[in-house]
Write a protein that holds these residues in place. Structure first.
Motif, PDB file in Angstrom:
ATOM      1  N   ARG A  49      -3.942  87.901  24.593  1.00 52.60           N
ATOM      2  CA  ARG A  49      -3.772  88.892  24.025  1.00 52.60           C
ATOM      3  C   ARG A  49      -3.242  88.929  22.524  1.00 52.60           C
ATOM      4  O   ARG A  49      -3.236  89.606  21.815  1.00 52.60           O
ATOM      5  CB  ARG A  49      -3.037  90.263  24.628  1.00 52.60           C
ATOM      6  CG  ARG A  49      -3.745  90.700  25.904  1.00 52.60           C
ATOM      7  CD  ARG A  49      -2.917  91.814  26.192  1.00 52.60           C
ATOM      8  NE  ARG A  49      -1.510  91.553  26.784  1.00 52.60           N
ATOM      9  CZ  ARG A  49      -1.024  91.303  27.720  1.00 52.60           C
ATOM     10  NH1 ARG A  49      -1.953  91.074  28.680  1.00 52.60           N
ATOM     11  NH2 ARG A  49       0.523  91.046  27.852  1.00 52.60           N
ATOM     12  N   SER A  50      -2.318  87.720  22.495  1.00 57.70           N
ATOM     13  CA  SER A  50      -1.638  87.254  21.360  1.00 57.70           C
ATOM     14  C   SER A  50      -2.642  86.808  19.930  1.00 57.70           C
ATOM     15  O   SER A  50      -3.690  86.302  20.006  1.00 57.70           O
ATOM     16  CB  SER A  50      -0.916  86.255  21.449  1.00 57.70           C
ATOM     17  OG  SER A  50       0.158  86.738  22.288  1.00 57.70           O
ATOM     18  N   GLN A  51      -1.977  87.384  18.780  1.00 51.15           N
ATOM     19  CA  GLN A  51      -2.694  86.821  17.460  1.00 51.15           C
ATOM     20  C   GLN A  51      -2.276  85.461  17.381  1.00 51.15           C
ATOM     21  O   GLN A  51      -1.301  84.875  18.054  1.00 51.15           O
ATOM     22  CB  GLN A  51      -2.096  87.587  16.351  1.00 51.15           C
ATOM     23  CG  GLN A  51      -2.274  89.122  16.241  1.00 51.15           C
ATOM     24  CD  GLN A  51      -3.884  89.603  16.228  1.00 51.15           C
ATOM     25  OE1 GLN A  51      -4.586  88.934  15.636  1.00 51.15           O
ATOM     26  NE2 GLN A  51      -4.386  90.361  16.948  1.00 51.15           N
ATOM     27  N   PRO A  52      -3.033  84.873  16.402  1.00 52.70           N
ATOM     28  CA  PRO A  52      -2.705  83.284  16.371  1.00 52.70           C
ATOM     29  C   PRO A  52      -1.253  82.798  15.963  1.00 52.70           C
ATOM     30  O   PRO A  52      -0.717  81.795  16.505  1.00 52.70           O
ATOM     31  CB  PRO A  52      -3.700  82.860  15.260  1.00 52.70           C
ATOM     32  CG  PRO A  52      -5.033  83.851  15.445  1.00 52.70           C
ATOM     33  CD  PRO A  52      -4.284  85.106  15.832  1.00 52.70           C
ATOM     34  N   ALA A  53      -0.769  83.577  14.901  1.00 57.40           N
ATOM     35  CA  ALA A  53       0.460  83.412  14.524  1.00 57.40           C
ATOM     36  C   ALA A  53       1.527  83.649  15.659  1.00 57.40           C
ATOM     37  O   ALA A  53       2.441  82.526  15.989  1.00 57.40           O
ATOM     38  CB  ALA A  53       1.239  84.309  13.318  1.00 57.40           C
ATOM     39  N   ALA A  88      -6.007  77.347  28.753  1.00 53.92           N
ATOM     40  CA  ALA A  88      -7.187  77.772  29.449  1.00 53.92           C
ATOM     41  C   ALA A  88      -7.665  79.138  29.075  1.00 53.92           C
ATOM     42  O   ALA A  88      -8.823  79.612  28.856  1.00 53.92           O
ATOM     43  CB  ALA A  88      -7.367  77.538  30.823  1.00 53.92           C
ATOM     44  N   ALA A  89      -6.714  80.108  28.966  1.00 53.59           N
ATOM     45  CA  ALA A  89      -6.595  81.595  28.820  1.00 53.59           C
ATOM     46  C   ALA A  89      -6.900  81.862  27.481  1.00 53.59           C
ATOM     47  O   ALA A  89      -7.547  83.186  26.995  1.00 53.59           O
ATOM     48  CB  ALA A  89      -5.630  82.356  29.394  1.00 53.59           C
ATOM     49  N   SER A  90      -6.342  81.235  26.251  1.00 51.64           N
ATOM     50  CA  SER A  90      -6.225  81.772  24.998  1.00 51.64           C
ATOM     51  C   SER A  90      -6.929  80.852  24.045  1.00 51.64           C
ATOM     52  O   SER A  90      -6.619  79.700  23.725  1.00 51.64           O
ATOM     53  CB  SER A  90      -4.757  82.060  24.645  1.00 51.64           C
ATOM     54  OG  SER A  90      -4.533  82.299  23.496  1.00 51.64           O
TER      55      SER A  90
END
Length: 184
Positions: A49-53, A88-90
């Motif tokens: 769910r996280s943004q790249p930064a 694997a998830a992100s």
């Protein structure tokens, strides 16, 4: 939202800073013995769910846990497993591990454990992750450290007379293909 600090790591502000702290807590929980599958899955979902930064900050935190193998071997071993699930998830975690300054540092730590002279579960897990990531991501030129780490691990194993892992053909092509096949 991002500004560069002296360490070249992005300095997060506002919501991103709070999200990074929450992601770091999730990493802490997932890497705290004893192993917990629900916490591991929750950590992988938080990265997804996280943004790249924010994912970069989480990967940096995970790298620090991997580096602490001398202080807490169990935490480092769990961190290796968390790294596998998170990457694997992100897609953001894949970029954070496979490219950029943070990726170079992360893969350097993984290689350090994979090339450790003392056989251990951490060494085995690091080797398996590097080889799995090579088969999965090394053909993507935007993620060069997956291929680079696998080539360095293969060279280390060759020097020690160990059997190489069977790399995927497309990864061989990306990493210099014909030259690697002739050497093996």
């Amino acid at each position: 939202m991002l500004s560069k600090s002296k360490s070249a790591a992005p300095q997060l502000r506002g919501n991103d800073k709070a999200a990074a702290k929450a992601l770091e807590r999730s990493v802490d929980e997932a890497t705290h013995p004893p192993p917990s599958e629900p916490l591991l899955l929750a950590c992988a979902a938080a990265f997804a769910r996280s943004q790249p930064a924010v994912a970069e900050a989480g990967i940096r935190h995970l790298r620090k846990k991997l580096q602490a193998a001398d202080k807490s071997y169990d935490v480092a071993l769990l961190s290796c497993g968390v790294a596998g699930r998170v990457v694997a998830a992100s897609p953001a975690a894949q970029r954070a591990v496979g490219s950029g300054d943070g990726g170079k540092k992360f893969m350097s730590v993984m290689l350090k454990h994979a090339c450790d002279g003392r056989p251990s579960q951490l060494q085995k897990g690091s080797r398996q992750l590097i080889e799995t990531w090579q088969r999965t991501y090394a053909s993507n030129a935007a993620l060069p450290y997956f291929a680079t780490a696998a080539v360095e691990l293969a060279a280390f194993k060759h020097q020690r007379g160990e059997a190489p892992a069977a790399p995927a053909p497309d990864a061989l092509q990306f990493a210099g293909g014909a030259q690697l096949q002739r050497r093996g």
